[in-house]
Motif scaffolding. Structure first.
Motif, mmCIF file in Angstrom:
data_model
loop_
_atom_site.group_PDB
_atom_site.id
_atom_site.type_symbol
_atom_site.label_atom_id
_atom_site.label_comp_id
_atom_site.label_asym_id
_atom_site.label_seq_id
_atom_site.Cartn_x
_atom_site.Cartn_y
_atom_site.Cartn_z
ATOM 1 N N ARG A 121 1.751 6.011 -2.868
ATOM 2 C CA ARG A 121 0.982 5.248 -1.957
ATOM 3 C C ARG A 121 -0.299 4.780 -2.823
ATOM 4 O O ARG A 121 -0.594 5.396 -3.554
ATOM 5 C CB ARG A 121 0.521 5.920 -0.794
ATOM 6 C CG ARG A 121 1.443 6.394 0.197
ATOM 7 C CD ARG A 121 0.878 7.595 1.219
ATOM 8 N NE ARG A 121 1.908 7.972 2.325
ATOM 9 C CZ ARG A 121 2.651 8.844 2.346
ATOM 10 N NH1 ARG A 121 2.482 9.721 1.455
ATOM 11 N NH2 ARG A 121 3.503 9.235 3.281
ATOM 12 N N ALA B 110 -2.673 5.590 2.787
ATOM 13 C CA ALA B 110 -1.876 4.124 2.978
ATOM 14 C C ALA B 110 -3.047 3.899 4.457
ATOM 15 O O ALA B 110 -2.394 2.799 4.930
ATOM 16 C CB ALA B 110 -0.594 4.371 3.391
ATOM 17 N N SER B 111 -3.807 4.771 4.816
ATOM 18 C CA SER B 111 -4.507 4.280 6.197
ATOM 19 C C SER B 111 -5.964 4.392 6.078
ATOM 20 O O SER B 111 -6.705 3.502 6.817
ATOM 21 C CB SER B 111 -4.343 5.182 7.292
ATOM 22 O OG SER B 111 -4.541 6.693 6.802
ATOM 23 N N LYS C 148 0.616 -1.089 0.089
ATOM 24 C CA LYS C 148 0.280 0.009 0.065
ATOM 25 C C LYS C 148 0.752 1.364 -0.004
ATOM 26 O O LYS C 148 0.282 2.316 -0.075
ATOM 27 C CB LYS C 148 -0.852 0.035 1.253
ATOM 28 C CG LYS C 148 -0.267 -0.166 2.708
ATOM 29 C CD LYS C 148 -1.316 -0.077 3.598
ATOM 30 C CE LYS C 148 -0.755 -0.152 5.050
ATOM 31 N NZ LYS C 148 -1.725 0.139 6.191
ATOM 32 N N GLN C 149 2.154 1.274 -0.019
ATOM 33 C CA GLN C 149 2.938 2.302 -0.087
ATOM 34 C C GLN C 149 4.390 1.959 -0.327
ATOM 35 O O GLN C 149 4.959 0.573 -0.161
ATOM 36 C CB GLN C 149 2.950 3.144 1.407
ATOM 37 C CG GLN C 149 3.509 2.381 2.600
ATOM 38 C CD GLN C 149 3.355 3.041 3.775
ATOM 39 O OE1 GLN C 149 2.573 4.196 3.931
ATOM 40 N NE2 GLN C 149 4.157 2.812 4.880
ATOM 41 N N LYS D 231 6.228 16.240 5.949
ATOM 42 C CA LYS D 231 5.453 15.411 5.201
ATOM 43 C C LYS D 231 5.971 14.759 3.998
ATOM 44 O O LYS D 231 6.988 15.644 3.351
ATOM 45 C CB LYS D 231 4.013 15.863 4.807
ATOM 46 C CG LYS D 231 3.248 16.526 6.079
ATOM 47 C CD LYS D 231 2.960 15.391 6.891
ATOM 48 C CE LYS D 231 2.051 15.783 8.094
ATOM 49 N NZ LYS D 231 1.826 14.770 8.949
ATOM 50 N N LYS D 232 5.930 13.669 3.572
ATOM 51 C CA LYS D 232 6.507 12.791 2.277
ATOM 52 C C LYS D 232 5.427 12.489 1.394
ATOM 53 O O LYS D 232 4.307 11.893 2.035
ATOM 54 C CB LYS D 232 7.370 11.775 2.789
ATOM 55 C CG LYS D 232 8.549 12.169 3.749
ATOM 56 C CD LYS D 232 9.463 10.878 4.081
ATOM 57 C CE LYS D 232 10.500 11.411 4.700
ATOM 58 N NZ LYS D 232 11.452 10.256 4.997
ATOM 59 N N TYR D 233 5.605 12.697 0.238
ATOM 60 C CA TYR D 233 4.731 12.491 -0.881
ATOM 61 C C TYR D 233 5.217 11.312 -1.759
ATOM 62 O O TYR D 233 4.891 11.622 -3.214
ATOM 63 C CB TYR D 233 4.291 13.780 -1.571
ATOM 64 C CG TYR D 233 3.799 15.019 -0.858
ATOM 65 C CD1 TYR D 233 2.768 15.022 -0.210
ATOM 66 C CD2 TYR D 233 4.581 15.603 -0.105
ATOM 67 C CE1 TYR D 233 2.238 15.921 0.520
ATOM 68 C CE2 TYR D 233 4.342 16.694 0.740
ATOM 69 C CZ TYR D 233 2.943 16.658 1.164
ATOM 70 O OH TYR D 233 2.551 17.824 1.933
ATOM 71 N N SER E 81 -7.710 5.605 -0.386
ATOM 72 C CA SER E 81 -6.596 4.702 -1.275
ATOM 73 C C SER E 81 -7.039 4.580 -2.758
ATOM 74 O O SER E 81 -6.505 4.831 -3.782
ATOM 75 C CB SER E 81 -6.201 3.591 -0.591
ATOM 76 O OG SER E 81 -4.959 3.190 -1.035
ATOM 77 N N ASN F 100 -2.058 15.663 4.926
ATOM 78 C CA ASN F 100 -2.180 14.333 5.727
ATOM 79 C C ASN F 100 -1.913 13.448 4.689
ATOM 80 O O ASN F 100 -2.950 12.662 4.261
ATOM 81 C CB ASN F 100 -3.285 14.164 6.311
ATOM 82 C CG ASN F 100 -3.500 12.971 7.450
ATOM 83 O OD1 ASN F 100 -2.102 12.034 7.372
ATOM 84 N ND2 ASN F 100 -4.583 12.640 7.994
ATOM 85 N N TYR G 176 -0.916 14.739 -5.209
ATOM 86 C CA TYR G 176 -1.508 14.814 -3.592
ATOM 87 C C TYR G 176 -2.533 15.955 -3.671
ATOM 88 O O TYR G 176 -3.557 15.948 -3.266
ATOM 89 C CB TYR G 176 -0.441 14.802 -2.507
ATOM 90 C CG TYR G 176 -0.038 13.415 -1.968
ATOM 91 C CD1 TYR G 176 -0.755 12.649 -1.370
ATOM 92 C CD2 TYR G 176 1.005 12.675 -2.933
ATOM 93 C CE1 TYR G 176 -0.057 11.290 -0.953
ATOM 94 C CE2 TYR G 176 1.518 11.600 -2.539
ATOM 95 C CZ TYR G 176 0.749 10.689 -1.558
ATOM 96 O OH TYR G 176 1.387 9.538 -1.304
ATOM 97 N N GLY H 30 -0.682 10.616 4.423
ATOM 98 C CA GLY H 30 -0.538 9.306 4.925
ATOM 99 C C GLY H 30 -2.057 8.519 4.865
ATOM 100 O O GLY H 30 -2.048 7.209 5.009
#
Length: 243
Positions: free
Chosen positions: A114, A144-145, A87-88, A109-111, A150, A139, A125, A141
């Motif tokens: 995902r 992937a959460s 998923k990432q 934050k990382k892009y 997703s 956010n 994003y 993340g």
């Protein structure tokens, strides 16, 4: 409705090992999350006759399964039964942030990639977050959460023209007509040009490449499950990437 083509049984058959203990995404990608996301995008998997609809869904899962594959050449049930294993991105991927006044990166934050399409970079994003009304810049993340989000990011990318490229949806449903420049570049209707849209700069116009063959393998497997022909022009070996 998409569920008339992809039932929960077919979904499980296609993504046979997605919940294997060896897969980091074990338990994440649910059938209901896919259906919830698909129903938010008019035309996705519902355009054209039954074979056209099946072709689009086979192409979508073929590409996204490659992006998330956990398969290998001698894997149980074959390498193309291991889509949606991740998923990432794994390891220590970079920030994937480029300077942008429109979509500035949030501190810390990382892009990186995902979700099913491995959406990457702050501008994607930002664009996607605005389109699906989710705070993906602040956010990332969430991709992937939250399984619904997703899948939404993957379908958004699929349905949306990317720069000077047609949408994957338009190609898969036969709505894209190549220009004279496209034809001169070898970009003709078929699954291969969808690969070119997604990752042509890395994979296309370089002769035979294992990544392209892997995308084709997943697609052919899903076409077989749906009982349809994969058609012609499956690769992009001799296609120039979109500029």
């Amino acid at each position: 409705d998409v569920s008339s083509i992809i039932t929960s049984q077919i979904f499980n058959q296609m993504l046979l090992h997605r919940n294997d203990n060896a897969c980091p995404a074990n338990g994440f990608y649910s059938y209901q999350a896919f259906i919830n996301a698909a129903r938010k995008f008019s035309g996705f998997g519902t355009t054209g006759d039954t074979n056209t609809r099946k072709n689009e869904l086979a192409a979508f899962f073929g590409q996204t399964s490659h992006e998330t594959t956990g398969g290998w050449s001698t894997a149980p049930d074959g390498p193309y039964a291991w889509g949606y294993c991740f998923k990432q991105q794994q390891g220590n991927p970079g920030d994937y942030c480029v300077p942008s006044s429109t979509y500035p990166c949030a501190p810390g934050k990382k892009y990186y990639g995902r979700g099913p399409i491995q959406i990457s970079y702050n501008y994607n994003y930002g664009l996607c977050g605005a389109a699906i009304n989710q705070p993906l810049l602040s956010n990332p993340g969430l991709v992937a959460s939250d399984a619904d989000i997703s899948f939404e990011t993957a379908i958004w990318f699929w349905m949306t023209p990317q720069g000077n490229k047609p949408s994957c949806h338009a190609v898969a449903t036969g709505q894209w007509n190549p220009s004279s420049a496209d034809q001169a570049a070898g970009r003709v209707p078929g699954y291969g040009v969808i690969t070119n849209i997604i990752n042509g700069g890395v994979e296309c116009g370089q002769g035979e490449k294992a990544e392209v063959a892997n995308r084709i393998g997943f697609y052919q497997r899903y076409c077989s499950i749906f009982g349809i022909s994969p058609g012609q022009n499956l690769d992009c070996y001799n296609q120039r990437p979109f500029s």
